[in-house]
Scaffold this motif. Structure first.
Motif, short mmCIF file in Angstrom:
data_model
loop_
_atom_site.label_atom_id
_atom_site.label_comp_id
_atom_site.label_asym_id
_atom_site.label_seq_id
_atom_site.Cartn_x
_atom_site.Cartn_y
_atom_site.Cartn_z
N THR A 58 37.58 42.04 30.35
CA THR A 58 38.98 42.28 30.61
C THR A 58 39.79 41.01 30.42
O THR A 58 39.26 39.91 30.58
CB THR A 58 39.19 42.84 32.03
OG1 THR A 58 40.58 43.05 32.23
CG2 THR A 58 38.67 41.91 33.10
N THR A 59 41.03 41.15 30.07
CA THR A 59 41.92 40.00 29.96
C THR A 59 42.77 39.84 31.21
O THR A 59 43.56 38.92 31.32
CB THR A 59 42.85 40.15 28.74
OG1 THR A 59 43.57 41.37 28.86
CG2 THR A 59 42.05 40.16 27.44
N VAL A 60 42.58 40.73 32.16
CA VAL A 60 43.31 40.66 33.43
C VAL A 60 42.61 39.63 34.32
O VAL A 60 41.39 39.48 34.27
CB VAL A 60 43.32 42.05 34.10
CG1 VAL A 60 44.01 42.01 35.45
CG2 VAL A 60 43.97 43.07 33.20
N ALA A 61 43.36 38.96 35.16
CA ALA A 61 42.79 37.96 36.07
C ALA A 61 41.72 38.62 36.96
O ALA A 61 41.93 39.73 37.46
CB ALA A 61 43.88 37.36 36.94
N PRO A 62 40.58 37.95 37.14
CA PRO A 62 39.51 38.52 37.96
C PRO A 62 39.97 38.99 39.35
O PRO A 62 39.56 40.05 39.80
CB PRO A 62 38.49 37.39 38.07
CG PRO A 62 38.67 36.62 36.81
CD PRO A 62 40.16 36.68 36.55
N ALA A 63 40.82 38.23 40.00
CA ALA A 63 41.29 38.61 41.34
C ALA A 63 42.03 39.95 41.30
O ALA A 63 41.92 40.76 42.22
CB ALA A 63 42.18 37.53 41.93
N THR A 64 42.76 40.21 40.22
CA THR A 64 43.49 41.47 40.08
C THR A 64 42.52 42.64 39.94
O THR A 64 42.69 43.68 40.58
CB THR A 64 44.43 41.41 38.86
OG1 THR A 64 45.32 40.32 39.03
CG2 THR A 64 45.21 42.70 38.71
N VAL A 65 41.51 42.46 39.12
CA VAL A 65 40.51 43.52 38.93
C VAL A 65 39.76 43.78 40.24
O VAL A 65 39.60 44.92 40.65
CB VAL A 65 39.50 43.14 37.82
CG1 VAL A 65 38.38 44.16 37.71
CG2 VAL A 65 40.22 42.99 36.49
N ALA A 67 40.71 43.21 43.31
CA ALA A 67 41.60 43.82 44.30
C ALA A 67 41.80 45.30 43.99
O ALA A 67 41.87 46.12 44.91
CB ALA A 67 42.94 43.10 44.32
N GLN A 68 41.88 45.64 42.72
CA GLN A 68 42.10 47.04 42.34
C GLN A 68 40.90 47.92 42.70
O GLN A 68 41.07 49.02 43.20
CB GLN A 68 42.36 47.14 40.85
CG GLN A 68 42.62 48.55 40.37
CD GLN A 68 42.92 48.63 38.88
OE1 GLN A 68 42.91 47.63 38.18
NE2 GLN A 68 43.15 49.82 38.40
N PHE A 69 39.70 47.43 42.45
CA PHE A 69 38.52 48.26 42.68
C PHE A 69 37.77 47.95 43.95
O PHE A 69 37.09 48.80 44.50
CB PHE A 69 37.56 48.15 41.49
CG PHE A 69 38.10 48.78 40.25
CD1 PHE A 69 38.14 50.15 40.13
CD2 PHE A 69 38.56 48.01 39.22
CE1 PHE A 69 38.64 50.75 38.98
CE2 PHE A 69 39.06 48.58 38.06
CZ PHE A 69 39.10 49.95 37.94
#
Length: 110
Positions: A58-65, A67-69
């Motif tokens: 993913t190109t999304v910041a790890p913390a964002t991923v 937090a989402q899951f």
């Protein structure tokens, strides 16, 4: 789904058990979500003798991923199961074992 990153030592150990986890989870289809760039993720999977098709980077910041899951606080190792309706039906922080995967397979198939 195993969420992993190259900087997570327990995650890399868990990738080494991926074949056993996949067998225990049938009929669930296993996948991985790498928090690394695709080139790095596929190299690690190749070294672990796992199919490169498992590298969903993913190109999304790890913390964002996370937090989402994974909910707060976001941390690895993280694994989750998704049922046929696209709902998360199981979440595990920490190393994933085959007993947990069997339980998810039964629970998520309902």
């Amino acid at each position: 789904m195993l969420v992993w990153a190259s900087w997570c030592v327990p995650c890399l150990a868990e990738l080494g058990t991926f074949h056993r986890i996949a067998a225990a989870g049938a009929p669930l289809v296993p996948a991985t979500l790498a928090l690394d760039p695709p080139v790095k993720a596929t190299a690690i999977l190749s070294k672990a003798n796992l199919p490169k098709t498992l590298a969903y980077a993913t190109t999304v910041a790890p913390a964002t991923v996370l937090a989402q899951f994974g909910g707060p606080p976001p941390r690895l190792p993280l694994a989750f199961a998704i049922d046929r309706n696209g709902r998360v039906c199981g979440v595990r922080h920490g190393l994933l074992g085959t007993d947990q995967v069997r339980q998810w397979a039964a629970q998520c198939a309902k």
